[in-house]
Design an enzyme around this catalytic site. Structure first.
Site, mmCIF file in Angstrom:
data_model
loop_
_atom_site.group_PDB
_atom_site.id
_atom_site.type_symbol
_atom_site.label_atom_id
_atom_site.label_comp_id
_atom_site.label_asym_id
_atom_site.label_seq_id
_atom_site.Cartn_x
_atom_site.Cartn_y
_atom_site.Cartn_z
ATOM 1 N N ASP A 96 0.843 -1.199 0.000
ATOM 2 C CA ASP A 96 0.000 0.000 0.000
ATOM 3 C C ASP A 96 0.883 1.256 0.000
ATOM 4 O O ASP A 96 0.385 2.385 -0.057
ATOM 5 C CB ASP A 96 -1.038 -0.004 1.136
ATOM 6 C CG ASP A 96 -0.423 -0.063 2.527
ATOM 7 O OD1 ASP A 96 0.817 -0.037 2.641
ATOM 8 O OD2 ASP A 96 -1.190 -0.125 3.504
ATOM 9 N N ASP A 146 -1.058 -6.287 -0.451
ATOM 10 C CA ASP A 146 -1.182 -5.612 0.843
ATOM 11 C C ASP A 146 -2.634 -5.165 1.014
ATOM 12 O O ASP A 146 -3.137 -4.375 0.210
ATOM 13 C CB ASP A 146 -0.272 -4.373 0.795
ATOM 14 C CG ASP A 146 0.224 -3.953 2.146
ATOM 15 O OD1 ASP A 146 -0.152 -4.582 3.140
ATOM 16 O OD2 ASP A 146 1.014 -2.991 2.187
ATOM 17 N N LYS A 177 -1.074 -9.484 2.655
ATOM 18 C CA LYS A 177 -0.377 -8.990 3.853
ATOM 19 C C LYS A 177 -1.366 -8.233 4.729
ATOM 20 O O LYS A 177 -2.150 -7.431 4.230
ATOM 21 C CB LYS A 177 0.798 -8.073 3.496
ATOM 22 C CG LYS A 177 1.507 -7.525 4.750
ATOM 23 C CD LYS A 177 2.868 -6.949 4.458
ATOM 24 C CE LYS A 177 2.854 -5.565 3.903
ATOM 25 N NZ LYS A 177 2.289 -4.540 4.830
ATOM 26 N N GLU A 220 -1.525 -5.900 8.212
ATOM 27 C CA GLU A 220 -0.702 -5.098 9.120
ATOM 28 C C GLU A 220 -1.255 -5.143 10.539
ATOM 29 O O GLU A 220 -2.470 -5.050 10.722
ATOM 30 C CB GLU A 220 -0.732 -3.657 8.586
ATOM 31 C CG GLU A 220 0.411 -2.804 9.045
ATOM 32 C CD GLU A 220 0.363 -1.440 8.381
ATOM 33 O OE1 GLU A 220 0.622 -1.344 7.172
ATOM 34 O OE2 GLU A 220 0.049 -0.474 9.079
ATOM 35 N N GLU A 246 8.957 -3.927 10.538
ATOM 36 C CA GLU A 246 9.279 -2.601 9.984
ATOM 37 C C GLU A 246 9.812 -1.662 11.061
ATOM 38 O O GLU A 246 9.188 -1.470 12.111
ATOM 39 C CB GLU A 246 8.033 -1.989 9.321
ATOM 40 C CG GLU A 246 8.326 -0.599 8.745
ATOM 41 C CD GLU A 246 7.293 -0.081 7.765
ATOM 42 O OE1 GLU A 246 6.320 -0.791 7.472
ATOM 43 O OE2 GLU A 246 7.479 1.063 7.300
HETATM 44 O O1 KIV Z 1 3.434 -1.080 1.643
HETATM 45 C C1 KIV Z 1 4.612 -1.463 1.714
HETATM 46 O O2 KIV Z 1 5.422 -1.258 0.804
HETATM 47 C C2 KIV Z 1 5.027 -2.177 2.908
HETATM 48 C C3 KIV Z 1 6.476 -2.456 3.084
HETATM 49 C C4 KIV Z 1 7.177 -1.224 3.485
HETATM 50 C C5 KIV Z 1 6.713 -3.573 4.002
HETATM 51 O O3 KIV Z 1 4.215 -2.473 3.740
#
Ligand code: KIV
Length: 271
Positions: free
Chosen positions: A49, A88, A118, A120, A182
């Site tokens: 994202d 994401d 993914k 978070e 992160e």
């Molecule tokens: O959105 C993204 O690029 C991420 C990475 C920084 C892990 O979540």
């Protein structure tokens, strides 16, 4: 006809940790960069994202829409032949609870054929991760700094080891196949990496993680070229900003001065 699937399985990614083989991860948001990352031997491509800041010019990741995630993921998934592609999940689908999250993740998988998503967040997100995994969708976790929680937490290096361990273990037990760490103090990231069965993928978390991820546009100084904007952990491997800037200026001057196009770049009169 046999449908194309990503060659690298979740089991393969897990075996890489056991074998001590580092996992190379990069973000990508479109077909050409996805294809280049895949061809270069990148193991996992994240359609992050981060598209918000490096492509869309948004101040945070909060504005990314699910339709945009699907749009970008579909292009990258189509480009990849070997790498595992991960989408994401944008704010706030996973914050809304397991049911909303499963619905959003299932839509992303159905419309893009992506290999994993993914999610978070730490322990608070464990129930949601479990529900998505139980729905048959592999999940990459994400602990430490959480850009989707920027309004509450800001962008800060994570220095609370107990909290980090609690978060990472909860997400592992919920079924995540790997966890992004992160902006975490590097000795803490090492400790978490030692304690987890699943691989850790670091960004700003030191060399002790099982893999590393960088944002494509940071790797190539491609976002807006301002050195002050680049995070400390983002090593620039090639300066695309400089190359493109020089090329564009040359093009402008060639057009203005009549040097472009030349005869070989023009069509002759038909006979
Ligand atoms: O959105 C993204 O690029 C991420 C990475 C920084 C892990 O979540």
């Amino acid at each position: 006809m046999v449908a194309k699937t990503s060659a690298l399985s979740i089991a393969h990614i897990l075996r890489m940790k056991d074998a001590g083989e580092k996992i190379a991860v990069v973000t990508a948001y479109d077909f050409p960069t996805g294809r280049m990352a895949d061809a270069a031997g990148i193991d996992v491509i994240l359609v992050g994202d981060s598209v918000a800041s490096v492509v869309q010019g948004r101040p945070t990741t909060l504005g990314v829409r699910l339709e945009e995630t699907i749009y970008h993921t579909e292009m990258v998934q189509r480009a990849a032949t070997r790498a595992l592609v991960v989408a994401d999940v944008p704010f706030p689908y996973c914050q809304l609870g397991p049911e909303e999250a499963v619905r959003a993740c299932a839509r992303v998988v159905k419309e893009t054929n992506v290999g994993a998503v993914k999610i978070e967040g730490g322990a608070k997100r464990a129930e949601t991760v479990r529900a998505v995994v139980e729905a048959g969708i592999p999940v990459l976790g994400h602990c430490g700094l959480a850009p989707q929680s920027v309004k509450a937490q800001g962008y800060r290096i994570q220095r609370d080891l107990d909290r980090l361990l609690e978060d990472a273990l909860a997400i592992q037990e919920a079924g995540a196949f790997a966890i992004v760490l992160e902006c975490v103090q590097r000795d803490y990231a090492e400790e978490v990496t030692r304690k987890l069965r699943v691989p850790t993928i670091g960004i700003g978390a030191g060399a002790g993680c099982d893999g590393q991820i960088l944002v494509f546009h940071d790797l190539f100084n491609f976002a807006d070229g301002e050195p002050t904007e680049r995070p400390k952990h983002a090593r620039v491997y090639r300066d695309l900003h400089k190359i493109i800037d020089e090329g564009l200026r040359e093009y402008v001057s060639d057009v203005k001065e009549g040097r472009f196009p030349n005869d070989t770049e023009s069509f002759g009169a038909s006979k």
